[in-house]
Design a protein around this motif. Structure first.
Motif, PDB file in Angstrom:
ATOM      1  N   PHE A 170       0.823  -1.206   0.000  1.00 23.70           N
ATOM      2  CA  PHE A 170       0.000   0.000   0.000  1.00 23.70           C
ATOM      3  C   PHE A 170       0.858   1.258   0.000  1.00 23.70           C
ATOM      4  N   GLY A 171       0.467   2.204  -0.845  1.00 23.33           N
ATOM      5  CA  GLY A 171       1.117   3.505  -0.854  1.00 23.33           C
ATOM      6  C   GLY A 171       2.370   3.587  -1.693  1.00 23.33           C
ATOM      7  N   THR A 172       2.888   2.457  -2.200  1.00 23.73           N
ATOM      8  CA  THR A 172       4.091   2.507  -3.026  1.00 23.73           C
ATOM      9  C   THR A 172       3.736   2.935  -4.447  1.00 23.73           C
ATOM     10  N   GLU A 173       4.697   3.515  -5.116  1.00 22.49           N
ATOM     11  CA  GLU A 173       4.472   4.042  -6.460  1.00 22.49           C
ATOM     12  C   GLU A 173       4.454   2.889  -7.473  1.00 22.49           C
ATOM     13  N   LEU A 174       3.418   2.878  -8.296  1.00 17.06           N
ATOM     14  CA  LEU A 174       3.293   1.860  -9.335  1.00 17.06           C
ATOM     15  C   LEU A 174       3.919   2.355 -10.640  1.00 17.06           C
ATOM     16  N   PRO A 175       4.228   1.445 -11.564  1.00 20.26           N
ATOM     17  CA  PRO A 175       4.814   1.865 -12.842  1.00 20.26           C
ATOM     18  C   PRO A 175       3.858   2.745 -13.646  1.00 20.26           C
ATOM     19  N   GLY A 176       4.423   3.443 -14.618  1.00 21.66           N
ATOM     20  CA  GLY A 176       3.599   4.296 -15.477  1.00 21.66           C
ATOM     21  C   GLY A 176       3.010   5.453 -14.689  1.00 21.66           C
ATOM     22  N   ASN A 177       1.801   5.799 -15.017  1.00 24.43           N
ATOM     23  CA  ASN A 177       1.154   6.919 -14.316  1.00 24.43           C
ATOM     24  C   ASN A 177      -0.003   6.431 -13.440  1.00 24.43           C
ATOM     25  N   PHE A 178       0.120   5.207 -12.905  1.00 23.15           N
ATOM     26  CA  PHE A 178      -0.958   4.637 -12.097  1.00 23.15           C
ATOM     27  C   PHE A 178      -0.966   5.160 -10.663  1.00 23.15           C
ATOM     28  N   GLY A 179       0.101   5.817 -10.248  1.00 20.57           N
ATOM     29  CA  GLY A 179       0.107   6.416  -8.921  1.00 20.57           C
ATOM     30  C   GLY A 179       0.390   5.430  -7.808  1.00 20.57           C
ATOM     31  N   ARG A 180       0.125   5.863  -6.575  1.00 20.62           N
ATOM     32  CA  ARG A 180       0.425   5.052  -5.394  1.00 20.62           C
ATOM     33  C   ARG A 180      -0.647   3.982  -5.190  1.00 20.62           C
ATOM     34  N   LEU A 181      -0.201   2.808  -4.802  1.00 16.95           N
ATOM     35  CA  LEU A 181      -1.046   1.626  -4.743  1.00 16.95           C
ATOM     36  C   LEU A 181      -2.245   1.799  -3.799  1.00 16.95           C
ATOM     37  N   LEU A 182      -3.440   1.803  -4.413  1.00 16.00           N
ATOM     38  CA  LEU A 182      -4.743   1.833  -3.746  1.00 16.00           C
ATOM     39  C   LEU A 182      -4.920   3.017  -2.803  1.00 16.00           C
ATOM     40  N   MET A 183      -4.273   4.131  -3.146  1.00 10.66           N
ATOM     41  CA  MET A 183      -4.510   5.374  -2.414  1.00 10.66           C
ATOM     42  C   MET A 183      -5.648   6.140  -3.092  1.00 10.66           C
ATOM     43  N   ARG A 184      -6.336   6.913  -2.318  1.00  6.39           N
ATOM     44  CA  ARG A 184      -7.455   7.691  -2.855  1.00  6.39           C
ATOM     45  C   ARG A 184      -6.988   8.615  -3.974  1.00  6.39           C
ATOM     46  N   ASP A 185      -7.785   8.661  -5.025  1.00  2.00           N
ATOM     47  CA  ASP A 185      -7.574   9.558  -6.158  1.00  2.00           C
ATOM     48  C   ASP A 185      -6.410   9.156  -7.062  1.00  2.00           C
ATOM     49  N   ALA A 186      -5.748   8.031  -6.791  1.00  3.38           N
ATOM     50  CA  ALA A 186      -4.714   7.537  -7.711  1.00  3.38           C
ATOM     51  C   ALA A 186      -5.383   6.854  -8.897  1.00  3.38           C
ATOM     52  N   ARG A 187      -4.707   6.838 -10.041  1.00  6.75           N
ATOM     53  CA  ARG A 187      -5.295   6.230 -11.232  1.00  6.75           C
ATOM     54  C   ARG A 187      -5.548   4.728 -11.038  1.00  6.75           C
ATOM     55  N   ASN A 188      -4.668   4.034 -10.321  1.00  6.18           N
ATOM     56  CA  ASN A 188      -4.876   2.597 -10.120  1.00  6.18           C
ATOM     57  C   ASN A 188      -6.108   2.318  -9.254  1.00  6.18           C
ATOM     58  N   SER A 189      -6.552   3.327  -8.501  1.00  9.14           N
ATOM     59  CA  SER A 189      -7.735   3.167  -7.661  1.00  9.14           C
ATOM     60  C   SER A 189      -9.027   3.523  -8.383  1.00  9.14           C
ATOM     61  N   GLU A 190      -8.916   4.089  -9.586  1.00  5.12           N
ATOM     62  CA  GLU A 190     -10.112   4.383 -10.370  1.00  5.12           C
ATOM     63  C   GLU A 190     -10.742   3.088 -10.864  1.00  5.12           C
ATOM     64  N   LEU A 191     -12.028   3.164 -11.217  1.00  2.00           N
ATOM     65  CA  LEU A 191     -12.697   2.020 -11.813  1.00  2.00           C
ATOM     66  C   LEU A 191     -12.102   1.730 -13.181  1.00  2.00           C
ATOM     67  N   TYR A 192     -12.142   0.470 -13.568  1.00  2.00           N
ATOM     68  CA  TYR A 192     -11.526   0.067 -14.825  1.00  2.00           C
ATOM     69  C   TYR A 192     -12.319   0.555 -16.038  1.00  2.00           C
ATOM     70  N   GLY A 193     -11.612   1.112 -17.012  1.00  2.00           N
ATOM     71  CA  GLY A 193     -12.157   1.434 -18.333  1.00  2.00           C
ATOM     72  C   GLY A 193     -13.502   2.123 -18.323  1.00  2.00           C
ATOM     73  N   PRO A 194     -14.503   1.530 -19.008  1.00  2.00           N
ATOM     74  CA  PRO A 194     -15.815   2.170 -19.133  1.00  2.00           C
ATOM     75  C   PRO A 194     -16.567   2.258 -17.817  1.00  2.00           C
ATOM     76  N   LEU A 195     -16.146   1.521 -16.802  1.00  2.00           N
ATOM     77  CA  LEU A 195     -16.839   1.573 -15.515  1.00  2.00           C
ATOM     78  C   LEU A 195     -16.652   2.932 -14.841  1.00  2.00           C
ATOM     79  N   GLN A 196     -15.464   3.520 -15.004  1.00  2.00           N
ATOM     80  CA  GLN A 196     -15.233   4.848 -14.432  1.00  2.00           C
ATOM     81  C   GLN A 196     -16.169   5.871 -15.064  1.00  2.00           C
ATOM     82  N   GLU A 197     -16.312   5.799 -16.384  1.00  2.00           N
ATOM     83  CA  GLU A 197     -17.226   6.713 -17.076  1.00  2.00           C
ATOM     84  C   GLU A 197     -18.673   6.476 -16.648  1.00  2.00           C
ATOM     85  N   GLU A 198     -19.025   5.212 -16.445  1.00  2.00           N
ATOM     86  CA  GLU A 198     -20.379   4.869 -16.032  1.00  2.00           C
ATOM     87  C   GLU A 198     -20.672   5.411 -14.640  1.00  2.00           C
TER      88      GLU A 198
END
Length: 289
Positions: free
Chosen positions: A155-183
């Motif tokens: 938790f909290g470590t930086e992931l590769p690319g621009n996914f941000g910190r692991l399962l932290m609020r507002d990080a890209r990796n914590s967003e819903l996958y693909g079309p689910l985020q838009e939904e």
């Protein structure tokens, strides 16, 4: 051939629970179900078992009758129902972060059933990992270790690319996958969808969690579950909700896991025969009209 004693566990021997021979009411005065010989399970808490035991008619404007496994149909109050979608996040589903073919296969049926439930006034609750820096300091060791490999990451470590910190609020990796985020964003704008953070595998573990508070404040009693992983975060939330007295319904084709064979099957078996009910998106969509 000996018969199973009537007092034995109803899930013994992988048998389907038989229908009742006469109508029966479970629970207590304010919090009850009624089961009828036809296979109807009335979860609406709207009408106690009458002395003549006549089965009430469906009120289509406020209720849904949804077939479930085990030769039953559950009747739910639309205004007291919510879909609880667990951890359909980039960290668990995005191909750049992991291989989760069965999880990705849940996306299309999930998108379809969400639209159907929204039209019926059922809330869509997206329950996801979303940690704060303060919470990182309070997590127990077993939870911390579970998200590390060989002593690295977590938790909290930086992931590769621009996914941000692991399962932290507002990080890209914590967003819903693909079309689910838009939904979700569409539903949030329409007032039908709610994002709820969690800091354990169970989204309803502990005292006054955000999920439990939302459900109680909105008078919600019936929960339709889906997400990943079935035998970890989904079942953890499902079982805790069952312990707290919610009506729990697992939706089979929007629930998946990366565990070996048997992980999903055991979750579905116990959900259907002991902890609640199991259905699928086709049943829900057909019932919604």
């Amino acid at each position: 051939m000996s018969q199973v004693p009537i007092h034995d566990t109803p899930i013994l021997g992988m048998a389907t629970r038989p229908r009742v021979s006469q109508a029966i009411e479970y629970g207590n005065t304010p919090n009850f179900w009624v089961e009828y010989p036809s296979g109807l399970m009335d979860l609406t808490r709207s009408q106690h078992l009458a002395t003549d035991a006549v089965e009430p008619s469906l009120v289509s404007s406020t209720q849904l009758d949804i077939p479930v496994t085990g030769d039953r149909t559950i009747r739910v109050d639309k205004s007291k129902a919510a879909a609880v979608i667990i951890d359909m996040q980039n960290f668990f589903l995005h191909p750049e972060l992991r291989v989760h073919k069965t999880g990705l296969a849940c996306v299309d049926p999930l998108l379809k059933v969400i639209g159907s439930l929204r039209k019926q006034g059922v809330k869509i609750l997206w329950v996801n990992w979303g940690l704060t820096d303060q919470e990182l300091k309070t997590l127990p060791p077993a939870v911390v270790r579970g998200f590390m490999k060989g002593g690295f990451g977590g938790f909290g470590t930086e992931l590769p690319g621009n996914f941000g910190r692991l399962l932290m609020r507002d990080a890209r990796n914590s967003e819903l996958y693909g079309p689910l985020q838009e939904e979700y964003l569409k539903g949030q704008k329409e007032g039908t969808d709610v994002w709820i953070h969690k800091n354990r595998m169970s989204g309803i573990w502990g005292h006054q969690t955000a999920l439990d508070l939302y459900l109680k404040e909105n008078g919600i009693t019936t929960l339709f579950f889906g997400g990943v992983n079935a035998d970890q975060c989904v079942s953890g939330t499902f079982i805790d909700a069952y312990f707290q007295g919610y009506d729990c319904v697992m939706v089979e084709d929007i629930t998946a896991t990366t565990s070996p064979a048997g992980g999903l099957e055991n979750v579905l078996y116990n959900a259907a025969n002991s902890q609640g009910f199991v259905t699928n998106t086709s049943n829900i969509i057909s019932a919604s009209g």
